[in-house]
Design a protein around this motif. Structure first.
Motif, short mmCIF file in Angstrom:
data_model
loop_
_atom_site.label_atom_id
_atom_site.label_comp_id
_atom_site.label_asym_id
_atom_site.label_seq_id
_atom_site.Cartn_x
_atom_site.Cartn_y
_atom_site.Cartn_z
N ASN A 91 2.45 2.08 -2.45
CA ASN A 91 2.44 2.32 -3.91
C ASN A 91 3.61 1.65 -4.63
O ASN A 91 3.78 1.85 -5.84
N ARG A 92 4.42 0.87 -3.93
CA ARG A 92 5.65 0.35 -4.51
C ARG A 92 5.64 -1.18 -4.59
O ARG A 92 4.97 -1.87 -3.81
N ASP A 120 8.80 1.78 -9.05
CA ASP A 120 7.91 2.92 -8.82
C ASP A 120 7.12 3.19 -10.09
O ASP A 120 7.63 3.04 -11.20
N ASP A 139 -4.99 2.92 -8.31
CA ASP A 139 -4.99 4.01 -9.31
C ASP A 139 -5.69 3.58 -10.60
O ASP A 139 -5.63 4.30 -11.61
N SER A 189 -3.44 -1.75 -9.16
CA SER A 189 -3.40 -0.69 -8.14
C SER A 189 -4.75 -0.02 -7.99
O SER A 189 -5.61 -0.07 -8.88
N HIS A 230 3.17 3.24 -9.83
CA HIS A 230 1.77 3.36 -9.42
C HIS A 230 1.59 4.60 -8.56
O HIS A 230 2.48 5.00 -7.80
N ARG A 231 0.41 5.22 -8.66
CA ARG A 231 0.11 6.45 -7.93
C ARG A 231 -0.79 6.19 -6.72
O ARG A 231 -1.20 7.13 -6.05
N ASP A 232 -1.10 4.93 -6.47
CA ASP A 232 -1.94 4.60 -5.30
C ASP A 232 -1.58 3.17 -4.84
O ASP A 232 -0.69 2.53 -5.42
N ASP A 233 -2.29 2.67 -3.86
CA ASP A 233 -1.99 1.36 -3.29
C ASP A 233 -1.79 0.30 -4.36
O ASP A 233 -2.62 0.17 -5.27
N VAL A 234 -0.74 -0.50 -4.23
CA VAL A 234 -0.64 -1.71 -5.05
C VAL A 234 -1.53 -2.76 -4.40
O VAL A 234 -1.40 -3.07 -3.21
N TRP A 294 0.82 -1.21 0.00
CA TRP A 294 0.00 0.00 0.00
C TRP A 294 0.86 1.27 0.00
O TRP A 294 0.31 2.38 -0.04
#
Length: 378
Positions: free
Chosen positions: A120-121, A137, A161, A159, A139-143, A118
């Motif tokens: 994002n990574r 890196d 996102d 994600s 994603h712009r939100d939770d994986v 969560w």
């Protein structure tokens, strides 16, 4: 005991259920099925063989290495722990994520552990040493979920996102992004690495063809009434299973998109599913704290695994199918012996059903859930 009919009844009750049914038909006795109660009792409730303790938070994710020696677990607090599956010994603790680890995957060559968080990574670790290889890196939100292709070339991630990304596992380079796919909670590769399945919060499942450059959407499967939490391909790649917040599991034909079977029995969301390596059974972990083992041929429950005290988030079979592992909100990992002779139980239930149909009898006990409800499981 010299009466031949008495001898036959004694033999019937002493041997197997199959012999029981043949014997009943041959001597035309109208014995009620409760007389075969010993066969019903043989349907198991499985207790855990071992409990692994060491996490201090909900355990969201587990994964077992292809050689069956190593188990990885990820927790709400971002910790990753590596265990020896057979001894239960804690081997390593990987630290690096700053939020919950919700998905884990191990490469076929057993060199790489991938973790989705969560924060994002996605992180790639050397499974043997615990060394961080690289961080992905993008994603712009939770994986929400990750998967490694069986051929070891690709990593897929979804994600909050609303994107799915494909990465080169060797280089960590982002290869492409599928946009506006919704909140995808689960991804899985087919055994030949040519297809990717995704399960979404919008209740749908999508299957993408990966072999022709840019992924092509080839199936959209609908039928669940709530979000799809987990998807998994069968070992032969012909079927797909899905677990949902609607408390059910569905089995799909990958080629036609048709529903092959529905599995109902859990009393809350189904968060995780896993096919046995031989493709004959399916395990499911639920918010109702139980794990169920299903017979794919009959869609019936073969056994319940009881021992967790809180929701079960993740289940995984060992490669030989003899061990089932589970991670839970009770902060434990449990290892269970998976029943091998499940065919016997299936045959018992089917022959009983055939007998009831033939005689026009009201079904007494058709599934293991019925056995539980009858209070006879003890």
């Amino acid at each position: 005991m010299s009466n031949p009919i008495v001898k036959q009844i004694t033999a019937i009750l002493a041997i197997t259920s199959t012999a029981t049914l043949v014997g009943l038909n041959s001597c035309r006795l109208q014995l009620p099925f409760p007389m075969v109660k010993p066969d019903i009792i043989s349907l198991p409730i499985i207790q855990p063989d071992r409990t692994l303790q060491g996490h201090s938070a909900w355990i969201y994710a587990i994964a077992i290495s292809p050689d069956g020696h190593t188990l990885a677990s990820g927790s709400y607090k971002g910790a990753i722990k590596i265990w020896h599956l057979h001894t239960g010994k804690l081997l390593h603790s990987f630290k690096g994520h700053t939020d919950a680890v919700v998905s884990l995957a191990i490469s076929t060559d057993q060199l790489v552990l991938a973790s989705g968080s969560w924060d994002n990574r996605i992180k790639l670790w050397n499974l043997k040493t615990g060394t961080l290889i690289r961080t992905l890196d993008g994603h712009r939100d939770d994986v929400q979920a990750i998967a490694i292709s069986p051929n070891g070339k690709l990593l897929a991630s979804s994600s909050a996102d609303h994107t799915i990304k494909l990465w080169n596992l060797d280089t960590g380079k982002e290869l492409l992004t599928l946009q506006n796919v919704g909140w995808v909670k689960s991804v899985a590769f087919s055994p030949d690495s040519q297809k990717l399945a995704s399960g979404s919060k919008d209740n749908s499942i999508k299957i993408w063809q990966l072999s022709t450059g840019s992924p092509k959407l080839i199936q959209t499967l609908t039928g669940h009434s709530q979000g799809v939490c987990s998807v998994a391909f069968s070992p032969d790649g012909q079927k797909l299973a899905s677990g949902s917040m609607d408390k059910t599991i569905k089995l799909w034909d990958v080629t036609t998109g048709k529903t092959l079977a529905n599995f109902a029995g859990h009393t809350n969301s189904v968060w995780s599913i896993a096919f046995s390596p031989n493709g004959k059974t399916l395990a499911s972990g639920s918010y109702d704290t139980t794990i169920k083992l299903w017979d794919l041929a009959t869609s019936k429950v073969l056994a319940n695994f009881k021992g967790h005290t809180k929701s079960v988030w993740s289940v995984a079979f060992s490669p030989n199918g003899q061990t089932l592992a589970s991670g839970s909100s009770d902060e434990t990992i449990k290892l269970w012996s998976a029943p091998h002779n499940t065919t016997t139980h299936t045959q018992i239930l089917e022959k009983r059903k055939q007998y009831e149909n033939k005689k026009g009898l009201k079904p007494l006990l058709q599934t293991y859930s019925d056995v539980e409800a009858s209070g006879d499981e003890d």
